[in-house]
Design a protein around this motif. Structure first.
Motif, PDB file in Angstrom:
ATOM      1  N   LEU A 136       0.831  -1.195   0.000  1.00  0.00           N
ATOM      2  CA  LEU A 136       0.000   0.000   0.000  1.00  0.00           C
ATOM      3  C   LEU A 136       0.872   1.254   0.000  1.00  0.00           C
ATOM      4  N   PRO A 137       0.323   2.380  -0.503  1.00  0.00           N
ATOM      5  CA  PRO A 137       1.109   3.625  -0.472  1.00  0.00           C
ATOM      6  C   PRO A 137       1.452   4.031   0.952  1.00  0.00           C
ATOM      7  N   GLY A 138       2.679   4.385   1.159  1.00  0.00           N
ATOM      8  CA  GLY A 138       3.150   4.766   2.488  1.00  0.00           C
ATOM      9  C   GLY A 138       3.637   3.612   3.322  1.00  0.00           C
ATOM     10  N   VAL A 139       3.311   2.378   2.923  1.00  0.00           N
ATOM     11  CA  VAL A 139       3.753   1.192   3.659  1.00  0.00           C
ATOM     12  C   VAL A 139       4.968   0.568   2.986  1.00  0.00           C
ATOM     13  N   ARG A 140       4.989   0.619   1.651  1.00  0.00           N
ATOM     14  CA  ARG A 140       6.104   0.030   0.920  1.00  0.00           C
ATOM     15  C   ARG A 140       7.431   0.667   1.339  1.00  0.00           C
TER      16      ARG A 140
END
Length: 299
Positions: A136-140
């Motif tokens: 997910l965006p911000g998690v990668r």
């Protein structure tokens, strides 16, 4: 006829199902607090139930097409179940059961490497990401390793690897240089020996001619005195250079310089003039000049 049999069969099936449900015990609900459980077997049963729920949700979160919101909700539910499982595991240890936390699964990144999970509270495991939630965006970015900075070598590290091989002192150890230079060495040695024999023959003939009083040919004398002539020319050249350096070091004064008495006299006169300009008036200076004129005194 077949229609009525099917209806009867379906009614019979529903009746059997209802009777079986009546015989069953009412469905038990998992206690909200693990501390309320007093039985070790019950605690282990509830832990197994939580494990099955976690397994179903982890399998569901692997689908990347669920959407960002559903993936985040699933990931939150899994973390909530993991925290609840840790509570039941601590309760099992308190009731005298085995410690399941020693063999718990580790957190891994996208490449499968184990990652330390930060937990500011210090109680239980920290927040984890599973399946498609890791992308997910911000998690990668959390799972990407920062680029390794190339450490600049210090002067000590550079000089530490310098040894005799760096300066070429060990080039002869492998034997390659010796094989390459062997023909040239043999050729140079032969030429030097031939030149030495020729010069020895010329010197021998010159000595015989001197003892017998015969006149030696110009070519022989030229070869004989070739080396001595070079030494004389080299010596003369060094002498000329030495004289040139000595001449450059000499300092010639073309203007006569005053001696110490004249310098002292000039300093006294200069001090006297400064004092007169400072303390004497114009009238006094004029009277002094007139007196010097009458007495014919010249400074």
């Amino acid at each position: 006829m077949a229609r009525n049999e099917e209806k009867a069969q379906s009614m019979l099936n529903r009746f059997i199902t209802l009777k079986a449900e009546e015989k069953k015990k009412p469905k038990e609900r998992r206690p909200y607090l693990a501390s309320e459980c007093r039985d070790l077997a019950e605690a282990d049963k509830w832990r197994q139930q939580i494990m099955r729920e976690i397994g179903r949700k982890v399998a569901e979160i692997q689908n990347e097409g669920l959407g960002e919101h559903r993936l985040r909700d699933l990931n939150d539910e899994i973390n909530k179940l993991i925290r609840e499982k840790s509570h039941w595991e601590r309760r099992i240890v308190e009731l005298g059961g085995p410690n399941y936390t020693k063999h718990s699964a580790k957190m891994t990144d996208l490449d499968g490497n184990i990652v330390d999970v930060p937990n500011p509270s210090g109680r239980g495991p920290g927040y984890r990401y599973f399946g498609a939630a890791k992308k997910l965006p911000g998690v990668r970015e959390l799972f990407e390793k920062p680029p390794e900075l190339r450490k600049r070598r210090t002067r000590y590290d550079i000089y530490k690897r310098i040894d005799a091989s760096y300066y070429g002192y060990r080039d002869d150890e492998d034997g390659v240089l010796e094989r390459v230079e062997a023909p040239a060495e043999v050729k140079m040695r032969a030429e030097a020996e031939e030149e030495w024999r020729r010069m020895e023959e010329i010197r021998r003939e010159a000595k015989k001619a001197v003892k017998s009083g015969e006149v030696v040919s110009v070519g022989v004398l030229k070869d004989l005195l070739f080396e001595e002539e070079e030494d004389v020319v080299e010596e003369e050249r060094r002498e000329i250079e030495r004289e040139k350096i000595e001449k450059e070091r000499e300092f010639v004064v073309h203007v006569p310089l005053p001696d110490e008495k004249e310098i002292e006299k000039m300093v006294v006169e200069r001090k006297k003039m400064e004092l007169l300009k400072k303390y004497a008036t114009e009238d006094l200076v004029q009277e002094q000049n007139e007196a010097k004129a009458l007495l014919n005194i010249q400074l």
